[in-house]
Write a protein that holds these residues in place. Structure first.
Motif, PDB file in Angstrom:
ATOM      1  N   GLU A  86     -10.632  71.969  59.821  1.00 33.92           N
ATOM      2  CA  GLU A  86     -10.475  73.415  59.669  1.00 33.92           C
ATOM      3  C   GLU A  86     -11.192  74.126  60.814  1.00 33.92           C
ATOM      4  N   LEU A  87     -10.499  75.050  61.416  1.00 36.19           N
ATOM      5  CA  LEU A  87     -11.041  75.722  62.597  1.00 36.19           C
ATOM      6  C   LEU A  87     -10.715  77.205  62.540  1.00 36.19           C
ATOM      7  N   PRO A  88     -11.508  78.007  63.275  1.00 41.18           N
ATOM      8  CA  PRO A  88     -11.110  79.415  63.390  1.00 41.18           C
ATOM      9  C   PRO A  88      -9.753  79.481  64.108  1.00 41.18           C
ATOM     10  N   VAL A  89      -8.991  80.544  63.873  1.00 38.36           N
ATOM     11  CA  VAL A  89      -7.685  80.660  64.518  1.00 38.36           C
ATOM     12  C   VAL A  89      -7.861  80.676  66.033  1.00 38.36           C
ATOM     13  N   GLU A 119      -1.506  67.877  64.495  1.00 35.77           N
ATOM     14  CA  GLU A 119      -0.434  68.800  64.166  1.00 35.77           C
ATOM     15  C   GLU A 119      -1.041  69.956  63.379  1.00 35.77           C
ATOM     16  N   VAL A 120      -0.708  71.166  63.772  1.00 34.85           N
ATOM     17  CA  VAL A 120      -1.208  72.321  63.021  1.00 34.85           C
ATOM     18  C   VAL A 120      -0.466  72.356  61.694  1.00 34.85           C
ATOM     19  N   VAL A 121      -1.196  72.308  60.582  1.00 36.08           N
ATOM     20  CA  VAL A 121      -0.510  72.366  59.293  1.00 36.08           C
ATOM     21  C   VAL A 121      -0.573  73.759  58.686  1.00 36.08           C
ATOM     22  N   LYS A 122      -1.558  74.551  59.094  1.00 35.14           N
ATOM     23  CA  LYS A 122      -1.619  75.931  58.600  1.00 35.14           C
ATOM     24  C   LYS A 122      -2.221  76.813  59.676  1.00 35.14           C
ATOM     25  N   ARG A 123      -1.474  77.858  60.038  1.00 34.96           N
ATOM     26  CA  ARG A 123      -2.016  78.807  61.012  1.00 34.96           C
ATOM     27  C   ARG A 123      -1.882  80.191  60.389  1.00 34.96           C
ATOM     28  N   PRO A 124      -2.998  80.803  60.010  1.00 32.68           N
ATOM     29  CA  PRO A 124      -2.912  82.121  59.373  1.00 32.68           C
ATOM     30  C   PRO A 124      -2.198  83.114  60.288  1.00 32.68           C
ATOM     31  N   THR A 125      -1.483  84.026  59.686  1.00 35.29           N
ATOM     32  CA  THR A 125      -0.721  84.994  60.478  1.00 35.29           C
ATOM     33  C   THR A 125      -1.663  85.951  61.210  1.00 35.29           C
ATOM     34  N   LYS A 126      -1.078  86.675  62.165  1.00 36.61           N
ATOM     35  CA  LYS A 126      -1.891  87.601  62.985  1.00 36.61           C
ATOM     36  C   LYS A 126      -2.668  88.600  62.133  1.00 36.61           C
ATOM     37  N   GLU A 127      -1.989  89.079  61.050  1.00 35.47           N
ATOM     38  CA  GLU A 127      -2.635  90.107  60.211  1.00 35.47           C
ATOM     39  C   GLU A 127      -3.970  89.627  59.659  1.00 35.47           C
ATOM     40  N   SER A 128      -4.003  88.312  59.372  1.00 37.23           N
ATOM     41  CA  SER A 128      -5.233  87.826  58.736  1.00 37.23           C
ATOM     42  C   SER A 128      -6.208  87.262  59.768  1.00 37.23           C
ATOM     43  N   LYS A 129      -5.903  87.530  61.036  1.00 40.41           N
ATOM     44  CA  LYS A 129      -6.688  86.902  62.099  1.00 40.41           C
ATOM     45  C   LYS A 129      -8.175  87.260  62.051  1.00 40.41           C
ATOM     46  N   ASP A 130      -8.453  88.478  61.611  1.00 36.02           N
ATOM     47  CA  ASP A 130      -9.852  88.897  61.586  1.00 36.02           C
ATOM     48  C   ASP A 130     -10.579  88.418  60.345  1.00 36.02           C
ATOM     49  N   SER A 131      -9.807  87.986  59.373  1.00 35.78           N
ATOM     50  CA  SER A 131     -10.456  87.575  58.135  1.00 35.78           C
ATOM     51  C   SER A 131     -11.067  86.183  58.303  1.00 35.78           C
ATOM     52  N   LYS A 134      -8.920  80.315  57.943  1.00 32.33           N
ATOM     53  CA  LYS A 134      -9.006  79.346  59.039  1.00 32.33           C
ATOM     54  C   LYS A 134      -7.673  78.659  59.232  1.00 32.33           C
ATOM     55  N   MET A 135      -7.498  78.052  60.414  1.00 26.43           N
ATOM     56  CA  MET A 135      -6.307  77.226  60.573  1.00 26.43           C
ATOM     57  C   MET A 135      -6.678  75.787  60.247  1.00 26.43           C
ATOM     58  N   SER A 136      -5.700  75.028  59.731  1.00 22.15           N
ATOM     59  CA  SER A 136      -6.024  73.623  59.514  1.00 22.15           C
ATOM     60  C   SER A 136      -5.095  72.734  60.322  1.00 22.15           C
ATOM     61  N   VAL A 137      -5.692  71.663  60.790  1.00 24.30           N
ATOM     62  CA  VAL A 137      -5.006  70.773  61.721  1.00 24.30           C
ATOM     63  C   VAL A 137      -5.136  69.348  61.194  1.00 24.30           C
TER      64      VAL A 137
END
Ligand SMILES: Nc1ncnc2c1ncn2[C@@H]1O[C@H](COP(=O)(O)OP(=O)(O)OP(=O)(O)O)[C@@H](O)[C@H]1O
Ligand SMILES: [Mg+2]
Length: 346
Positions: A86-89, A119-131, A134-137
């Motif tokens: 899990e990483l920040p976007v 492989e990126v399995v989850k990348r939060p959308t731009k709207e939630s970028k500041d929240s 996290k993205m998961s890989v």
């Protein structure tokens, strides 16, 4: 265009093959079967053992009349390093650097000796970028020596590998077809020597773990306790399993402590996931692998973990040809989950 592929799952007890034909109407089952893995050969590096595995694989291919030599090969979780990170976007370029760093931290052998991919399995959308989202890989690394070993087997077996894939990815493909809409699910593959866990959330792998115990430990306990040969112990295990009311609960009594070790590890895995994903609760368990057929296992796990437990049916997305065949397949469903998922990949 019709195209056929084999899925090959070389387990410590059984080699499984499934051939699927890709047609305009979907996937059609062309052939399937299993054969015992030559004893002690599944993890061995020796040329003689590799050749024995290749010979057994050829024998099976002949028996079940496969029509292609193109194969997707399964890599057991015990020989690969997999992890959901899990990483920040971040951007793809940043991710590349982050993954290299991650690989250096997490893989216990020098990076030059492994191949890794992610492989990126989850990348939060731009709207939630500041929240805090996290993205998961999903990260996988395989030692070069492991790949070489499998390539040798393929060469002797005259098979043409089109891809290598970890068993868990194959399972997710064959067992959770509903994708996004399905509730968060824990897939448990209980084989002979290992038990692999994988949590799938919204169609994506969110957690993996491998436990080094499985069905063979149960048979060994029976053999030891009752002074049986392994084959006889296997028979007792398959007949009575975890059933309380059979044989005055004697077999259950013997295997329960060993099985509870596996259950304890599963509980730990669930707890770890829950702590890291407090808003996503696992709703059900799908069981597969040969030991999923242990009598009483579904009830026992449901009671111990307080979750809905089902046997996985990897044939769900595959056309079977005849109702007779479909009935027969049902009986073997848990055993072929990995091989079906591998053959589905291409
Ligand atoms: N009916 C049954 N009841 C209980 N256990 C069973 C039954 N049929 C098979 N098994 C067990 O399933 C195991 C084999 O399953 P499987 O083929 O999935 O393992 P494997 O892939 O060879 O092993 P691994 O994945 O650990 O390397 C053996 O321990 C066998 O005793
Ligand atoms: Mg297996």
């Amino acid at each position: 265009m019709a195209d056929n592929f084999l899925g090959l799952d070389i387990g410590s007890n059984n080699i499984k093959i499934v051939e699927l034909k890709r047609t305009s109407n979907g996937l059609l089952l062309q052939a399937y079967g299993s054969i015992e893995t030559p004893k002690g050969a599944s993890k061995s590096e020796s040329q003689a053992d590799l050749e024995e595995i290749a010979t057994a694989t050829r024998k099976l291919m002949k028996e079940i009349h496969v029509t292609t030599n193109k194969v997707v090969v399964g890599l057991p979780e015990s020989v690969v390093f997999t992890r959901v990170v899990e990483l920040p976007v971040m951007s793809d370029q940043e991710l590349k650097t982050a993954m290299r760093w991650e690989a250096e931290q997490f893989i216990p052998i020098p990076l030059k000796d492994v191949k890794y991919d992610y492989e990126v399995v989850k990348r939060p959308t731009k709207e939630s970028k500041d929240s805090k989202d996290k993205m998961s890989v999903f990260f996988v690394a395989v030692p070069n020596t492991t790949i070489e070993r499998y390539l040798k087997i393929m060469k002797v077996a005259a098979l043409e590998p089109v891809a290598f894939e970890t068993e868990l990815l194959a399972l997710v493909r064959s067992l959770s077809p509903e994708g996004n809409a399905s509730p968060s699910t824990l897939i448990i593959n209980i084989g002979a020597e290992t038990t692999d866990l994988c949590i799938v959330s919204k169609g994506n792998i969110a957690f993996t773990r491998s436990i080094s115990s499985g069905g063979n430990a149960l048979s060994k306990a029976i053999a030891q306790e009752l002074g049986f040969e392994m084959t006889q112990a296997e028979e007792y295990k398959k007949s009575y399993g975890l059933l309380e009311n059979e044989l005055e609960g004697k077999i259950q009594e013997i295997i329960k402590p060993i099985f509870d070790v596996i259950v304890g590890e599963v509980e730990r895995g669930l707890l770890f996931y829950q702590t890291h994903h407090p808003t996503d609760s696992v709703k059900r368990i799908i069981l597969c692998g040969g030991t999923a057929k242990l009598p009483g296992i579904v009830m026992y796990l449901a009671g111990a973990l307080d979750l809905e437990v089902q046997l996985g049916d990897p044939w769900n997305n595959v056309k079977k040809g005849s109702p007779d065949l479909a009935k027969k397949l049902e009986e073997h469903a848990p055993l072929y989950a990995v091989a079906v998922g591998l053959a589905m990949r291409v």
